[in-house]
Design an enzyme around this catalytic site. Structure first.
Site, mmCIF file in Angstrom:
data_model
loop_
_atom_site.group_PDB
_atom_site.id
_atom_site.type_symbol
_atom_site.label_atom_id
_atom_site.label_comp_id
_atom_site.label_asym_id
_atom_site.label_seq_id
_atom_site.Cartn_x
_atom_site.Cartn_y
_atom_site.Cartn_z
ATOM 1 N N LYS A 1 115.460 -21.500 -27.078
ATOM 2 C CA LYS A 1 114.316 -20.984 -27.366
ATOM 3 C C LYS A 1 113.746 -22.380 -29.138
ATOM 4 O O LYS A 1 112.562 -21.615 -29.385
ATOM 5 C CB LYS A 1 114.876 -19.812 -28.224
ATOM 6 N N LEU B 1 108.057 -2.459 -38.723
ATOM 7 C CA LEU B 1 106.709 -2.890 -37.796
ATOM 8 C C LEU B 1 106.959 -2.319 -36.295
ATOM 9 O O LEU B 1 108.220 -1.970 -35.852
ATOM 10 C CB LEU B 1 107.160 -4.819 -37.671
ATOM 11 N N GLU C 1 106.230 -2.878 -32.409
ATOM 12 C CA GLU C 1 106.177 -4.021 -31.355
ATOM 13 C C GLU C 1 105.005 -3.410 -30.752
ATOM 14 O O GLU C 1 104.228 -2.699 -30.842
ATOM 15 C CB GLU C 1 106.966 -4.473 -30.037
ATOM 16 N N CYS D 1 114.405 0.377 -30.617
ATOM 17 C CA CYS D 1 114.549 1.138 -31.906
ATOM 18 C C CYS D 1 114.900 2.261 -31.331
ATOM 19 O O CYS D 1 115.661 2.698 -31.772
ATOM 20 C CB CYS D 1 113.098 0.627 -32.224
HETATM 21 C C1 UGA Z 1 109.733 1.689 -34.037
HETATM 22 C C2 UGA Z 1 109.080 2.301 -35.442
HETATM 23 O O1 UGA Z 1 107.751 2.473 -34.414
HETATM 24 C C3 UGA Z 1 108.753 1.268 -36.472
HETATM 25 O O2 UGA Z 1 108.033 1.329 -37.459
HETATM 26 C C4 UGA Z 1 110.211 0.613 -36.315
HETATM 27 O O3 UGA Z 1 109.742 -0.287 -36.789
HETATM 28 C C5 UGA Z 1 110.820 -0.199 -34.541
HETATM 29 O O4 UGA Z 1 110.749 1.052 -34.272
HETATM 30 C C6 UGA Z 1 112.026 -0.435 -34.751
HETATM 31 O O5 UGA Z 1 113.280 -0.002 -35.467
HETATM 32 O O6 UGA Z 1 112.204 -1.610 -34.964
HETATM 33 P P1 UGA Z 1 108.223 0.753 -31.566
HETATM 34 O O7 UGA Z 1 109.454 0.493 -30.699
HETATM 35 O O8 UGA Z 1 108.058 -0.861 -31.951
HETATM 36 O O9 UGA Z 1 108.363 0.799 -33.042
HETATM 37 O O10 UGA Z 1 106.955 1.443 -31.028
HETATM 38 P P2 UGA Z 1 106.285 3.065 -31.742
HETATM 39 O O11 UGA Z 1 104.822 2.523 -31.704
HETATM 40 O O12 UGA Z 1 107.480 3.296 -32.605
HETATM 41 O O13 UGA Z 1 106.895 2.904 -30.133
HETATM 42 C C7 UGA Z 1 108.099 4.079 -29.152
HETATM 43 C C8 UGA Z 1 108.265 4.562 -28.425
HETATM 44 O O14 UGA Z 1 107.712 5.782 -28.895
HETATM 45 C C9 UGA Z 1 107.027 4.274 -26.978
HETATM 46 O O15 UGA Z 1 107.978 4.800 -26.261
HETATM 47 C C10 UGA Z 1 105.804 5.270 -27.859
HETATM 48 O O16 UGA Z 1 105.283 5.241 -25.907
HETATM 49 C C11 UGA Z 1 106.269 6.354 -27.928
HETATM 50 N N1 UGA Z 1 105.660 7.532 -28.671
HETATM 51 C C12 UGA Z 1 105.109 7.160 -29.918
HETATM 52 C C13 UGA Z 1 105.417 8.697 -28.120
HETATM 53 O O17 UGA Z 1 105.739 9.169 -26.869
HETATM 54 N N2 UGA Z 1 104.512 9.224 -28.831
HETATM 55 C C14 UGA Z 1 103.886 9.161 -30.128
HETATM 56 O O18 UGA Z 1 102.923 9.741 -30.356
HETATM 57 C C15 UGA Z 1 104.607 7.733 -30.207
#
Ligand code: UGA
Length: 444
Positions: A35, A151, A153, A258
């Protein structure tokens, strides 16, 4: 400031790169030599928009470097950030073996006072455990802090450079002052607190966001039966500032590395102190079931799925990432194969990662969304990649064997879909066939 970042996963790599971007001297460490070699060659092990450009820029400017030598990195830094993975153990608890190993290596490498801050998501009390491990391995003084990471992804650079807030947990005011200086260029909204509260803020934030998603998904399921439109319901709710409009998009449930892991871990953290977190257990349960609505809708449209060809658009757990960890597509495709269906799968970037999770003779991997749709009995959209929204709908309807469209993310405008003569199912939006007869009778 001089910073060593231990672990070049999502959190470590993005944080390290962004700290170099705001003028710090950053050394990123990973114990996987291949990596490190990749990063040195200018290749990025994860798909994250904008990351490669920022790595190249800061490497060229001499502010960012990569190594697998923890001792070198620690001894040339004032602040050490621990950002190794904390995956789930089979019982849902966080696996702390990587962070324990990192703490041991950092302790052994210390050559003078350092701030050692944890960015990995760790159960409450872990930083004190880390402190004990370092003390056992070093006679040098150091100060421990917790800096949870928020943050997402797919928008990791933007989130890191423009955070809603920074949470700093430490018992030492001088440490807090140094960390405030470090984060000042990013935001003025910096909250300082004790270490345990900082650790809990991270879990509570992710658990609350997961709760919003499961809540709106249950409202969507009811909307389907009573003939309401969940997108309008969410909009109407979201204008109330106490509720807020974000994370109220109904769909096939949350996935990723997450929410699934952190909700399980928080249930376990509560269980360890004899507290049953009933609400969060339901959130997890609702989320598990939500993805199978795709299969229920396919049955509704096609009857038996045995021998049917189903096109799947989207394998990543969300758009703008190639991450398939806990992606709803995994269980949906596995179930389709179990039911005897054949799958035409397409994702713009996540196919290779997905193939490592699920591979089967009945999955045909497509290079193009229309290739996947061609001749299929139904099309299921599982990830809202922007390119899917731009597809010409009448043409799409014409190349499917049956014009059945199951939209797991409410991407399409129902009027446009109707014009193209699709049999259309979305999530929580009116579809006359869905409205429960008993409800209509009761209301008439
Ligand atoms: C999430 C959190 O949003 C971040 O703040 C946190 O830092 C991160 O986990 C972590 O703990 O590292 P992430 O998993 O990258 O971030 O993605 P999100 O954008 O939060 O989406 C998570 C899931 O929820 C996805 O499958 C998305 O499709 C779903 N989602 C999100 C919904 O089904 N509806 C929504 O309104 C929003």
């Amino acid at each position: 400031m001089k910073i060593a970042v231990i672990g070049t996963g999502y959190v470590g790599l993005v944080s390290g790169v962004c700290f170099s971007e705001i003028g710090n001297q950053v050394i990123c460490v990973d114990n996987n030599p291949s990596k490190v070699e990749m990063l040195e060659r200018g290749e990025v092990p994860i798909y994250e928009p904008g990351l490669k450009e920022l790595i190249d820029k800061n490497k060229t400017a001499g502010r960012l470097s990569f190594t697998f030598d923890t001792t070198y990195a620690v001894q040339n830094s004032d602040i050490v950030l621990l950002a190794v993975g904390t995956p789930s153990l089979p019982n849902g608890e966080a696996n702390l073996s990587y962070i324990e190993q990192a703490a041991k290596e950092v302790g052994t490498a210390l050559n003078g006072f350092k701030i050692i801050a944890t960015k990995s998501t760790v159960p409450v009390g872990t930083n004190e455990h880390i402190e004990r491990i370092i003390k056992l391995n070093s006679s040098h003084s150091f100060s421990i802090a917790s800096i949870p990471e928020f943050l997402r992804e797919g928008s990791a650079i933007h989130d890191t450079m423009n955070p809603d807030r920074i949470v700093l947990g430490s018992a030492n005011q001088e440490t807090l002052n140094t960390l405030i200086e470090l984060h000042k260029p990013l935001t003025s909204n910096i909250i300082t607190t004790d270490i345990r509260s900082a650790e809990m803020i991270k879990y509570a934030s992710n658990a609350f966001l997961a709760t919003k998603i499961s809540f709106i998904n249950e409202i969507a399921n009811i909307c389907e039966k009573v003939g309401a439109d969940v997108t309008r319901v969410a909009e109407g709710m979201g204008y109330d500032r106490r509720i807020g409009g974000s994370f109220l998009q109904a769909g096939i449930g949350y996935g990723g590395s997450c929410f699934p892991k952190d909700t399980q871990a928080l249930i376990q953290i509560a269980g360890n102190v004899d507290y049953e977190f009933k609400l969060l257990k339901s959130v997890v349960e609702v989320n598990k079931d939500q993805r199978f609505n795709i299969i229920r809708k396919l049955h509704d449209a096609l009857g038996s799925l045995s021998g049917k060809k189903i096109a799947i658009w989207g394998l990543a757990f969300k758009p703008n990432t190639d991450d398939v960890r806990d992606a709803p597509a995994i269980e949906i495709i596995q179930e389709l194969i179990k039911l005897g269906a054949k799958v035409n799968a397409y994702d713009p970037v996540a196919t290779a990662n997905f193939q490592r999770e699920v591979n089967h003779d009945h999955i045909y991997w497509c290079n193009d969304p229309l290739e996947a749709a061609m001749g299929s009995d139904a099309l299921c959209l599982l990830t809202e990649w922007p390119e899917f929204a731009e597809i010409e709908l009448p043409h799409l309807a014409s190349i499917l064997a049956r014009p059945v469209l199951i939209d797991g993310r409410n991407v399409y405008n129902p009027d446009k879909v109707k014009e193209a003569e699709f049999i259309y199912y979305s999530v929580g939006r009116p579809h006359s066939a869905n409205i429960s007869d008993s409800y209509t009778e009761a209301m008439s």
